[in-house]
Design an enzyme around this catalytic site. Structure first.
Site, mmCIF file in Angstrom:
data_model
loop_
_atom_site.group_PDB
_atom_site.id
_atom_site.type_symbol
_atom_site.label_atom_id
_atom_site.label_comp_id
_atom_site.label_asym_id
_atom_site.label_seq_id
_atom_site.Cartn_x
_atom_site.Cartn_y
_atom_site.Cartn_z
ATOM 1 N N HIS A 160 0.841 -1.310 -0.086
ATOM 2 C CA HIS A 160 -0.052 0.054 -0.008
ATOM 3 C C HIS A 160 0.902 1.300 0.107
ATOM 4 C CE1 HIS A 160 -4.120 -1.821 0.519
ATOM 5 N NE2 HIS A 160 -3.216 -2.768 0.925
ATOM 6 N N ASP B 73 -1.584 -4.879 -4.406
ATOM 7 C CA ASP B 73 -1.644 -4.072 -3.513
ATOM 8 C C ASP B 73 -0.345 -3.371 -3.183
ATOM 9 O OD1 ASP B 73 -4.386 -4.167 -3.713
ATOM 10 O OD2 ASP B 73 -4.814 -4.456 -1.584
ATOM 11 N N HIS C 10 -6.486 -2.685 -4.985
ATOM 12 C CA HIS C 10 -6.090 -1.165 -5.017
ATOM 13 C C HIS C 10 -5.422 -0.615 -6.115
ATOM 14 C CE1 HIS C 10 -7.401 0.275 -0.990
ATOM 15 N NE2 HIS C 10 -7.453 -1.094 -0.732
ATOM 16 N N HIS D 2 -4.263 -9.104 5.108
ATOM 17 C CA HIS D 2 -3.436 -8.058 5.667
ATOM 18 C C HIS D 2 -2.468 -8.679 6.964
ATOM 19 C CE1 HIS D 2 -4.253 -3.948 3.712
ATOM 20 N NE2 HIS D 2 -4.215 -4.990 3.081
#
Ligand SMILES: [Mn+2]
Length: 417
Positions: A10, A47, A83, A199
């Site tokens: 991220h 991501d 994402h 995660h």
């Protein structure tokens, strides 16, 4: 043969300067770790970036570091996550691909019958065969997996790795309520399944699926990650070794800063008591260089939620040297304001009634956003952000339009912090 597996970096998520620096330091440290640790290649299971096109600040250090990895002779194989996905290859990942720093392993052939055959990429240094599927739109993953030519890829000989971005039902933690699919949806017979999207670090597998592993995020990609890190969750990446019969997995910590929880249960208490508890708990910790995760939840017996002064606690912690303070108070309510009974003849009247009853809880320090004008602005804001997408408008343009419209309605400049 050793290889690294990372996911859910991220990059670009952090908004606070101190955490942006930590995000960068952690990323650079991991790349150094892969090089020093003797990884023959690196798997990036989605991501990598928080958005498909992150700001230049992020791109600059990412490209420099990927170049270093490339020059060390370590290929990086990637799929998109949810994402950093872009349906038209408008992702910074595609730039990394065109420079040769990253290889996408998501190529597939779709037959006339709709059957999808993923194509293998063979790692030149080791002969490992890698294929994968990017994270798709919520709920669509299972349909895609159902159309896979499983027999074809299952019959492929050699050491095989399958990369995917999604949650596997059998490996889910109790708290995880999102979409998931059974392990049986993954093609069988691969030696290693490099997962992303989840995660937290975890490994699994069954008789027909060698090792299924998630490294978890090495730092954070949402507020819940800070909360988990303030608990028992460790942050890092995976170093895998294929020299035995079965791939062995070693978890390597990424050097994420120490997180400290400051949690207050507000149930049945007044704002004054909640504030006292917060100050007490914060005062008892040594915040220097740490990420302080402040969380207040529950239904207070009286008062306004706005009277719980987390800003003051945050400021105090920062003054005492905290790296950052992350505050979560979405689960905080007050009995005094919870029960709202509003009568009205139309939807608009009811909306206005609810707003008028609750506006007293709003404490912004900006006069026009409170009281009667606050109600009118809130009504206008609801109307504006309730607008649907224009035909052919993509999500990004729509989001930008909503943010601009919303900010204008509230009379805020987009440059305000
Ligand atoms: Mn993620």
């Amino acid at each position: 043969m050793r290889f690294a597996h990372v996911s859910d970096l991220h990059l670009g998520f952090q908004r606070k300067r101190s955490l942006q620096e930590a995000e960068r330091r952690i990323f650079e440290g991991m790349v150094d770790g892969w090089i020093k640790g003797g990884a023959r290649f690196v798997l990036m299971a989605g991501d990598i970036f928080h958005v498909n096109i992150p700001e230049m600040r992020v791109q600059r250090y990412v490209f420099a570091k990927f170049r270093q990895l490339h020059e060390a002779g370590i290929p990086a194989y990637a799929i998109y996550g949810s994402h950093d996905f872009s349906p038209v290859s408008n992702s910074v990942i595609d730039l990394l691909v065109s420079t040769g720093y990253v290889t996408k392993v998501t190529d597939a052939v779709t037959g006339e019958d709709g059957v999808i055959t993923p194509k293998f990429t063979t790692d030149p240094g080791t002969g490992a065969k890698i294929c994968g599927i990017s994270g798709l739109k919520v709920g669509r993953d299972i349909d895609y997996y159902k159309k896979l030519d499983r027999k074809g890829i299952e019959a492929e000989p050699g050491f095989k790795i399958f990369m995917f971005h999604g949650s596997i039902s059998e490996m889910r933690k109790a708290a995880d309520e999102g979409d998931h699919m059974p392990m049986s949806m993954l093609p069988a017979g691969f030696d290693y399944y490099a997962g992303g999207h989840v995660h937290e670090y975890g490994t699994g597998g069954d008789d027909s699926h060698g090792v299924v592993a998630y490294p978890g995020t090495p730092f954070a990609g949402n507020y819940a990650d800070f909360v988990a890190s303030a608990g028992d969750t460790k942050r890092g990446y995976i170093m895998a070794d294929s020299s035995g019969d079965k791939v062995s997995v070693e978890f390597v910590e990424s050097g994420s800063p120490e997180h400290v929880p400051i949690t207050v249960d507000a149930n049945g208490r007044s704002p004054q008591i909640v504030n006292e508890r917060l100050e007490e708990k914060a005062g008892a910790e040594d915040p220097v260089g740490k990420i302080m995760v402040v969380r207040v939840y529950g239904q207070m017996s009286e008062g306004r939620t706005a009277d719980v002064d987390t800003a003051r606690v945050s400021l105090g912690l920062l003054e005492r040297g905290a790296l950052a303070v992350e505050v979560g108070r979405n689960m905080l309510t007050s009995r005094e304001y919870d029960v709202v009974r509003v009568r009205g003849e139309s939807r608009d009247q009811i909306v206005r009634g609810v707003l008028e009853t609750n506006i007293g809880q709003v404490r912004t320090g900006i006069e026009r956003l409170e009281g009667g004008s606050g109600v009118r602005i809130a009504e206008e804001l609801l109307r504006r952000i309730g607008q649907p997408k224009i035909e052919n408008e993509d999500n990004k343009t729509y989001d930008a339009r909503m943010i601009t419209d919303g900010s204008k309605t509230m009379g805020l400049s987009l440059d305000d912090p």
